[in-house]
Scaffold this motif. Structure first.
Motif, PDB file in Angstrom:
ATOM      1  N   LEU A 314     -10.758  -1.137  -0.200  1.00 35.11           N
ATOM      2  CA  LEU A 314     -10.298   0.178   0.323  1.00 35.11           C
ATOM      3  C   LEU A 314      -9.297  -0.155   1.300  1.00 35.11           C
ATOM      4  O   LEU A 314      -7.988   0.515   1.301  1.00 35.11           O
ATOM      5  CB  LEU A 314     -11.320   0.917   0.824  1.00 35.11           C
ATOM      6  CG  LEU A 314     -11.074   2.511   0.761  1.00 35.11           C
ATOM      7  CD1 LEU A 314     -10.933   2.752  -1.020  1.00 35.11           C
ATOM      8  CD2 LEU A 314     -12.293   3.235   1.208  1.00 35.11           C
ATOM      9  N   GLN A 315      -9.270  -0.960   2.358  1.00 35.70           N
ATOM     10  CA  GLN A 315      -8.526  -1.279   3.304  1.00 35.70           C
ATOM     11  C   GLN A 315      -7.245  -1.961   2.875  1.00 35.70           C
ATOM     12  O   GLN A 315      -6.075  -1.526   2.994  1.00 35.70           O
ATOM     13  CB  GLN A 315      -8.963  -2.257   4.271  1.00 35.70           C
ATOM     14  CG  GLN A 315     -10.318  -1.787   4.972  1.00 35.70           C
ATOM     15  CD  GLN A 315     -10.940  -2.687   5.853  1.00 35.70           C
ATOM     16  OE1 GLN A 315     -10.760  -3.704   5.740  1.00 35.70           O
ATOM     17  NE2 GLN A 315     -11.938  -2.297   6.676  1.00 35.70           N
ATOM     18  N   ALA A 316      -7.200  -2.463   1.654  1.00 34.00           N
ATOM     19  CA  ALA A 316      -6.135  -3.414   1.215  1.00 34.00           C
ATOM     20  C   ALA A 316      -5.270  -2.560   0.337  1.00 34.00           C
ATOM     21  O   ALA A 316      -4.054  -2.304   0.405  1.00 34.00           O
ATOM     22  CB  ALA A 316      -6.603  -4.569   0.340  1.00 34.00           C
ATOM     23  N   LEU A 317      -6.011  -1.719  -0.341  1.00 34.68           N
ATOM     24  CA  LEU A 317      -5.352  -0.397  -1.235  1.00 34.68           C
ATOM     25  C   LEU A 317      -4.523   0.395  -0.249  1.00 34.68           C
ATOM     26  O   LEU A 317      -3.395   0.694  -0.527  1.00 34.68           O
ATOM     27  CB  LEU A 317      -6.416   0.224  -2.146  1.00 34.68           C
ATOM     28  CG  LEU A 317      -6.819  -0.691  -3.345  1.00 34.68           C
ATOM     29  CD1 LEU A 317      -8.027   0.280  -4.001  1.00 34.68           C
ATOM     30  CD2 LEU A 317      -5.753  -0.648  -4.262  1.00 34.68           C
ATOM     31  N   ALA A 318      -5.196   0.903   0.775  1.00 30.06           N
ATOM     32  CA  ALA A 318      -4.459   2.010   1.617  1.00 30.06           C
ATOM     33  C   ALA A 318      -3.284   1.243   2.322  1.00 30.06           C
ATOM     34  O   ALA A 318      -2.420   1.976   2.529  1.00 30.06           O
ATOM     35  CB  ALA A 318      -5.686   2.232   2.672  1.00 30.06           C
ATOM     36  N   THR A 319      -3.275  -0.133   2.702  1.00 32.33           N
ATOM     37  CA  THR A 319      -1.961  -0.560   3.212  1.00 32.33           C
ATOM     38  C   THR A 319      -0.953  -0.826   2.438  1.00 32.33           C
ATOM     39  O   THR A 319       0.247  -0.983   2.655  1.00 32.33           O
ATOM     40  CB  THR A 319      -2.660  -1.650   4.217  1.00 32.33           C
ATOM     41  OG1 THR A 319      -3.171  -2.626   3.303  1.00 32.33           O
ATOM     42  CG2 THR A 319      -3.369  -1.141   5.388  1.00 32.33           C
ATOM     43  N   CYS A 321      -0.530   0.021  -1.179  1.00 29.31           N
ATOM     44  CA  CYS A 321       0.000   1.070  -2.068  1.00 29.31           C
ATOM     45  C   CYS A 321       0.199   2.335  -1.297  1.00 29.31           C
ATOM     46  O   CYS A 321      -0.428   3.107  -1.199  1.00 29.31           O
ATOM     47  CB  CYS A 321      -1.327   1.474  -3.416  1.00 29.31           C
ATOM     48  SG  CYS A 321      -1.704  -0.207  -4.107  1.00 29.31           S
ATOM     49  N   GLU A 322       1.454   2.513  -0.979  1.00 24.55           N
ATOM     50  CA  GLU A 322       2.151   3.587  -0.055  1.00 24.55           C
ATOM     51  C   GLU A 322       2.403   4.627  -0.631  1.00 24.55           C
ATOM     52  O   GLU A 322       2.635   5.888  -0.196  1.00 24.55           O
ATOM     53  CB  GLU A 322       3.246   2.842   0.682  1.00 24.55           C
ATOM     54  CG  GLU A 322       3.304   1.706   1.386  1.00 24.55           C
ATOM     55  CD  GLU A 322       4.557   1.541   2.129  1.00 24.55           C
ATOM     56  OE1 GLU A 322       5.586   1.917   1.621  1.00 24.55           O
ATOM     57  OE2 GLU A 322       4.589   0.463   2.949  1.00 24.55           O
ATOM     58  N   MET A 323       2.055   4.716  -2.092  1.00 24.79           N
ATOM     59  CA  MET A 323       2.119   5.989  -2.873  1.00 24.79           C
ATOM     60  C   MET A 323       0.719   6.811  -3.290  1.00 24.79           C
ATOM     61  O   MET A 323       0.745   7.636  -4.071  1.00 24.79           O
ATOM     62  CB  MET A 323       3.005   5.748  -4.304  1.00 24.79           C
ATOM     63  CG  MET A 323       4.450   5.199  -3.970  1.00 24.79           C
ATOM     64  SD  MET A 323       5.653   6.262  -2.960  1.00 24.79           S
ATOM     65  CE  MET A 323       5.678   7.608  -4.338  1.00 24.79           C
ATOM     66  N   LEU A 324      -0.360   5.907  -3.102  1.00 21.56           N
ATOM     67  CA  LEU A 324      -1.713   6.504  -3.631  1.00 21.56           C
ATOM     68  C   LEU A 324      -1.928   7.674  -3.120  1.00 21.56           C
ATOM     69  O   LEU A 324      -1.923   8.152  -2.067  1.00 21.56           O
ATOM     70  CB  LEU A 324      -2.608   5.403  -2.893  1.00 21.56           C
ATOM     71  CG  LEU A 324      -4.044   5.361  -3.559  1.00 21.56           C
ATOM     72  CD1 LEU A 324      -3.916   4.878  -5.196  1.00 21.56           C
ATOM     73  CD2 LEU A 324      -5.101   4.348  -3.010  1.00 21.56           C
ATOM     74  N   GLY A 325      -2.063   8.527  -4.133  1.00 24.92           N
ATOM     75  CA  GLY A 325      -2.596   9.829  -3.926  1.00 24.92           C
ATOM     76  C   GLY A 325      -3.835  10.275  -4.664  1.00 24.92           C
ATOM     77  O   GLY A 325      -4.669  11.222  -4.301  1.00 24.92           O
ATOM     78  N   VAL A 326      -4.523   9.424  -5.774  1.00 24.16           N
ATOM     79  CA  VAL A 326      -5.522   9.911  -6.334  1.00 24.16           C
ATOM     80  C   VAL A 326      -6.366   8.540  -6.659  1.00 24.16           C
ATOM     81  O   VAL A 326      -5.841   7.412  -7.037  1.00 24.16           O
ATOM     82  CB  VAL A 326      -5.470  10.147  -7.821  1.00 24.16           C
ATOM     83  CG1 VAL A 326      -6.654  10.521  -8.667  1.00 24.16           C
ATOM     84  CG2 VAL A 326      -4.473  11.641  -7.729  1.00 24.16           C
ATOM     85  N   LEU A 327      -7.603   8.545  -5.883  1.00 20.42           N
ATOM     86  CA  LEU A 327      -8.388   7.380  -5.963  1.00 20.42           C
ATOM     87  C   LEU A 327      -9.857   7.608  -6.264  1.00 20.42           C
ATOM     88  O   LEU A 327     -10.496   8.516  -5.771  1.00 20.42           O
ATOM     89  CB  LEU A 327      -8.427   6.908  -4.577  1.00 20.42           C
ATOM     90  CG  LEU A 327      -9.241   5.352  -4.583  1.00 20.42           C
ATOM     91  CD1 LEU A 327      -8.891   4.241  -5.183  1.00 20.42           C
ATOM     92  CD2 LEU A 327      -9.324   4.975  -2.854  1.00 20.42           C
ATOM     93  N   ARG A 328     -10.301   7.073  -7.482  1.00 16.03           N
ATOM     94  CA  ARG A 328     -11.450   7.408  -7.964  1.00 16.03           C
ATOM     95  C   ARG A 328     -12.297   6.012  -8.213  1.00 16.03           C
ATOM     96  O   ARG A 328     -11.892   5.428  -9.235  1.00 16.03           O
ATOM     97  CB  ARG A 328     -11.487   8.238  -9.453  1.00 16.03           C
ATOM     98  CG  ARG A 328     -11.038   9.450  -9.081  1.00 16.03           C
ATOM     99  CD  ARG A 328     -11.177  10.358 -10.224  1.00 16.03           C
ATOM    100  NE  ARG A 328     -10.876  11.905  -9.966  1.00 16.03           N
ATOM    101  CZ  ARG A 328     -11.389  12.779 -10.690  1.00 16.03           C
ATOM    102  NH1 ARG A 328     -12.100  12.669 -11.705  1.00 16.03           N
ATOM    103  NH2 ARG A 328     -11.311  14.174 -10.448  1.00 16.03           N
TER     104      ARG A 328
END
Length: 444
Positions: A314-319, A321-328
């Motif tokens: 989660l930490q890696a994705l958050a930092t 993927c700067e466009m991330l808006g939907v996470l399931r």
């Protein structure tokens, strides 16, 4: 405008009753009426009528038919099997076999104007064969319940086709799909099929394919998709749902596919290797490899995956993927540390969030709601929450709204001040008396 409307009504009345013109034969009367206006005037007059209305009058006489069909040929017609028209150029086809003969006759007359067709083929036969001859300008084609396979041919059909959907067309084969792989194809969807293996991807020559959906294709082989990935470099959206009964596993190879798709923005994947042994270390390795590949996709906006996830993912994705808006993430071991990292980096931009099975308590969930002003979906099923979590989330939602109304964010058209949050949780956590929170929550 009023004069034009009056002209249009008078002309149509005359066209319908040509024998009322005194001293002139019917056919000649038609020509007199039709010749009373030039082509530009007729275009304005007929523009007041929908395609459906024009078709009711086209058989009045040959001269009128030519005029009407010429006007229809200039309109982009959409054919659907819905209950209501979308606009004046939409033709609605009822799902009844008795209408098929008349519909075929109509299509042979006006098919060149049809650009979009969505049809349930359950009660109809020879659909594709008819469309090949009658509708060469199709751009969008959606077919459901096609009864049989298409005869093999190397000819490409519908050269302008941009979107193709074949759903519950059980007998469609790779050779059938190959007939639609035109150079302009942008979206391809195959749902519920028992014969397609993916071999058709070898014949894919279009650089424009942006979205590929493969769902419940029982004979589909992941190897064909992987070896064709070099032809899918422009793909922005991939949906892959597969229950794999083959001994060759899929999940541990998905990261290889993601690495070959530099423009990927949306990934929805639900893959199960039925024959694989349950091994915690193997599952962790699969997740590590996939998440690392996804972190290299900087355009990623939508991620829906049935892979295990831990805080570091989660930490890696958050930092990254700067466009991330939907996470399931449907199987997660997320704790408050991972959630905080996500909220700090992407909380203000998240629209949907699924953390089913995460190790989160009531206050963790409430903090998440308070930090995500745009959130419209939150799944906390099987999290470590109590029966009071719904009331706590509702309170956080109200507080967040109050803060937003007092801030400059209230002027943002993309905020969530009006929408209610759809909260998905275990049914026993509330008594379904939602009067206390129905202003801010929809329980799912």
């Amino acid at each position: 405008m009023e004069c034009m409307e009056g002209t249009h009504v008078r002309v149509l009345r005359s066209a319908r009753t040509p024998r009322q013109v005194p001293g002139v034969a019917g056919a000649q009367a038609n020509r007199v009426v039709i010749g009373a206006l030039n082509a530009d005037c007729w275009r304005l007059v007929l523009g007041y009528l929908s395609v459906r209305e024009l078709m009711r009058t086209e058989a009045a006489c040959r001269d009128w038919q030519r005029l009407v069909l010429d006007d229809i040929s200039r309109r982009p017609i959409m054919i659907m099997d819905m209950f209501n028209e979308i606009d004046e150029n939409t033709i609605v086809v009822r799902k009844k076999s008795k209408i098929w003969p008349s519909f075929k006759r109509w299509l042979k007359k006006c098919g060149r104007a049809v650009q979009s067709l969505s049809l349930d083929c359950q009660n109809f036969s020879g659909v594709v064969e008819l469309l090949r001859d009658a509708c060469p300008n199709l751009e969008i084609l959606r077919l459901w319940n096609l009864k049989s396979a298409l005869p093999p041919t190397d000819t490409l059909h519908f050269q302008r086709l941009e979107l193709l959907t074949l759903e519950t067309c059980l007998e469609i084969t790779d050779a059938c799909v190959s007939q639609f792989l035109t150079s302009g194809l942008q979206e391809l969807t195959l749902v519920d099929n028992k014969r397609v293996t993916g071999r058709f991807l070898r014949r894919l020559r279009t650089p424009q394919l942006e979205r590929l959906v493969l769902t419940s294709c029982r004979a589909f082989k992941f190897s064909f998709l992987l070896e064709s990935a070099d032809r899918l470099t422009n793909l922005t959206s991939l949906v892959l749902r597969k229950r794999n009964h083959n001994k060759i596993e899929i999940r541990d190879k998905l990261h290889l596919l993601v690495d070959k798709m530099p423009n990927l923005e949306s990934l929805i994947v639900s893959v199960e290797d039925v024959c694989a042994r349950a091994d915690a270390a193997r599952l962790r390795a699969e997740s590590d490899e996939l998440m690392a590949a996804l972190c290299r996709r900087q355009r990623l906006y939508h991620l829906d995956a049935n892979f295990d996830a831990w805080d570091q993912h989660l930490q890696a994705l958050a930092t990254s993927c700067e466009m991330l808006g939907v996470l399931r993430l449907r199987r997660s071991y997320i704790t408050r540390a991972g959630l905080d990292a996500l909220l700090r980096a992407r909380g203000a931009h998240l629209l949907e969030l699924t953390l089913a099975g995460a190790r989160l308590g009531d206050r963790d969930v409430a903090a998440c709601v308070h930090a995500c002003p745009k959130l419209v979906w939150l799944d906390i099923a099987d999290c470590e929450v109590s029966a009071g979590v719904v009331a706590l989330v509702a309170r956080a939602r109200r507080d967040m709204r109050a803060n937003l109304r007092a801030s400059t964010f209230a002027a943002d058209a993309d905020n969530n001040l009006r929408a209610r949050l759809r909260l998905h949780t275990n049914w026993w956590l509330y008594d379904r008396d939602d009067d206390e929170f129905k202003d801010v929550l929809d329980l799912v």
